[in-house]
Design a protein around this motif. Structure first.
Motif, PDB file in Angstrom:
ATOM      1  N   ALA A 153      -1.453   8.748   5.486  1.00 22.59           N
ATOM      2  CA  ALA A 153      -1.502   7.288   5.358  1.00 22.59           C
ATOM      3  C   ALA A 153      -0.104   6.703   5.471  1.00 22.59           C
ATOM      4  O   ALA A 153       0.092   5.668   6.126  1.00 22.59           O
ATOM      5  CB  ALA A 153      -2.149   6.892   4.034  1.00 22.59           C
TER       6      ALA A 153
ATOM      7  N   LEU B 171       0.832  -1.204   0.000  1.00 20.50           N
ATOM      8  CA  LEU B 171       0.000   0.000   0.000  1.00 20.50           C
ATOM      9  C   LEU B 171       0.865   1.251   0.000  1.00 20.50           C
ATOM     10  O   LEU B 171       0.607   2.197  -0.745  1.00 20.50           O
ATOM     11  CB  LEU B 171      -0.937   0.001   1.215  1.00 20.50           C
TER      12      LEU B 171
ATOM     13  N   THR C 282      -7.674  11.189  -6.006  1.00 16.47           N
ATOM     14  CA  THR C 282      -6.662  10.455  -5.236  1.00 16.47           C
ATOM     15  C   THR C 282      -6.107  11.292  -4.080  1.00 16.47           C
ATOM     16  O   THR C 282      -5.079  10.943  -3.513  1.00 16.47           O
ATOM     17  CB  THR C 282      -5.496  10.018  -6.145  1.00 16.47           C
TER      18      THR C 282
ATOM     19  N   LEU D 179      -2.692  11.197   1.561  1.00 15.44           N
ATOM     20  CA  LEU D 179      -1.653  10.236   1.205  1.00 15.44           C
ATOM     21  C   LEU D 179      -0.476  10.306   2.181  1.00 15.44           C
ATOM     22  O   LEU D 179       0.062   9.273   2.594  1.00 15.44           O
ATOM     23  CB  LEU D 179      -1.202  10.447  -0.235  1.00 15.44           C
TER      24      LEU D 179
ATOM     25  N   ILE E  63       0.973   4.204  -2.795  1.00 13.81           N
ATOM     26  CA  ILE E  63       0.770   5.623  -2.448  1.00 13.81           C
ATOM     27  C   ILE E  63       1.904   6.460  -3.035  1.00 13.81           C
ATOM     28  O   ILE E  63       1.675   7.522  -3.620  1.00 13.81           O
ATOM     29  CB  ILE E  63       0.681   5.806  -0.922  1.00 13.81           C
TER      30      ILE E  63
ATOM     31  N   TYR F  62      -7.426  11.610  -1.125  1.00 14.66           N
ATOM     32  CA  TYR F  62      -7.610  10.857   0.115  1.00 14.66           C
ATOM     33  C   TYR F  62      -7.625   9.368  -0.166  1.00 14.66           C
ATOM     34  O   TYR F  62      -7.939   8.932  -1.273  1.00 14.66           O
ATOM     35  CB  TYR F  62      -8.932  11.247   0.796  1.00 14.66           C
ATOM     36  N   ILE F  63      -7.314   8.622   0.876  1.00 14.97           N
ATOM     37  CA  ILE F  63      -7.338   7.161   0.789  1.00 14.97           C
ATOM     38  C   ILE F  63      -7.953   6.630   2.079  1.00 14.97           C
ATOM     39  O   ILE F  63      -7.786   7.218   3.146  1.00 14.97           O
ATOM     40  CB  ILE F  63      -5.909   6.609   0.586  1.00 14.97           C
ATOM     41  N   TYR F  64      -8.676   5.545   1.974  1.00 16.41           N
ATOM     42  CA  TYR F  64      -9.241   4.891   3.160  1.00 16.41           C
ATOM     43  C   TYR F  64      -8.353   3.694   3.501  1.00 16.41           C
ATOM     44  O   TYR F  64      -8.089   2.857   2.645  1.00 16.41           O
ATOM     45  CB  TYR F  64     -10.678   4.427   2.907  1.00 16.41           C
TER      46      TYR F  64
ATOM     47  N   VAL G 240     -11.176   5.638  -9.519  1.00 18.32           N
ATOM     48  CA  VAL G 240     -11.029   6.526  -8.364  1.00 18.32           C
ATOM     49  C   VAL G 240     -10.935   7.943  -8.927  1.00 18.32           C
ATOM     50  O   VAL G 240      -9.921   8.315  -9.516  1.00 18.32           O
ATOM     51  CB  VAL G 240      -9.761   6.171  -7.543  1.00 18.32           C
TER      52      VAL G 240
ATOM     53  N   GLN H   4     -10.218   7.694   6.752  1.00 12.87           N
ATOM     54  CA  GLN H   4      -9.824   8.500   5.609  1.00 12.87           C
ATOM     55  C   GLN H   4      -8.558   9.276   5.971  1.00 12.87           C
ATOM     56  O   GLN H   4      -8.507   9.977   6.973  1.00 12.87           O
ATOM     57  CB  GLN H   4     -10.931   9.478   5.234  1.00 12.87           C
TER      58      GLN H   4
END
Length: 144
Positions: A100, A46, A80, A97, A50, A82-84, A77, A94
């Motif tokens: 995360a 992941l 991009t 990047l 990212i 935000y990412i969960y 998507v 949430q």
């Protein structure tokens, strides 16, 4: 009961202890450690994805999503920014990047400490197995 019969009984109990208690415990600990390694691997994947998104400065993305049992569907998507991220116990948070990546780094550290504990526990079990095997060999040598 003769000395040899008593020794045979003792050796059999040692053998049962190794095969019925220690070896299954070792397998369970190593399986648990492997699960944690797999989780770490998923977080590393992941994080690299990212970083690819950030390098390419993609504002939208087309990808394939695994719905389970190797069943993939195409996903779009549109943003991009935000990412969960699955943070555990079925919760997804949430993040930006960058947030995360920080979360992933911290999560990897905690998971690595779990790996270290499992490795330490496996080493203790291996030492117990070795000790019991040595005791069995010593008992057999004493009868000669």
């Amino acid at each position: 009961m003769s000395k040899e019969t008593g020794l045979t009984d003792i050796l059999q109990k040692y053998d049962e202890f190794i095969n019925l208690k220690l070896k299954p415990n070792l397998k369970a600990v190593l399986d648990s450690r492997d699960e944690v390694f797999n989780t770490i691997s998923e977080y590393q994947k992941l994080k690299s994805q990212i970083e690819l998104i950030q390098k390419g400065e993609h504002k939208e993305l087309k990808t394939m999503v695994d719905l389970g049992s190797q069943f993939y569907v195409q996903a779009h998507v549109p943003d991009t920014t935000y990412i969960y991220v699955n943070v555990g116990f079925g919760f997804h948070v949430q993040f930006t990047l960058d947030e995360a990546k920080v979360f992933i780094d911290k999560k990897e550290q905690r998971l690595q400490s779990s790996v270290d504990k499992y490795t330490e526990e496996a080493d203790k079990i291996r030492a117990h197995i070795k000790m019991v095997l040595e005791a069995m060999a010593e008992a057999m040598d004493s009868t000669k």
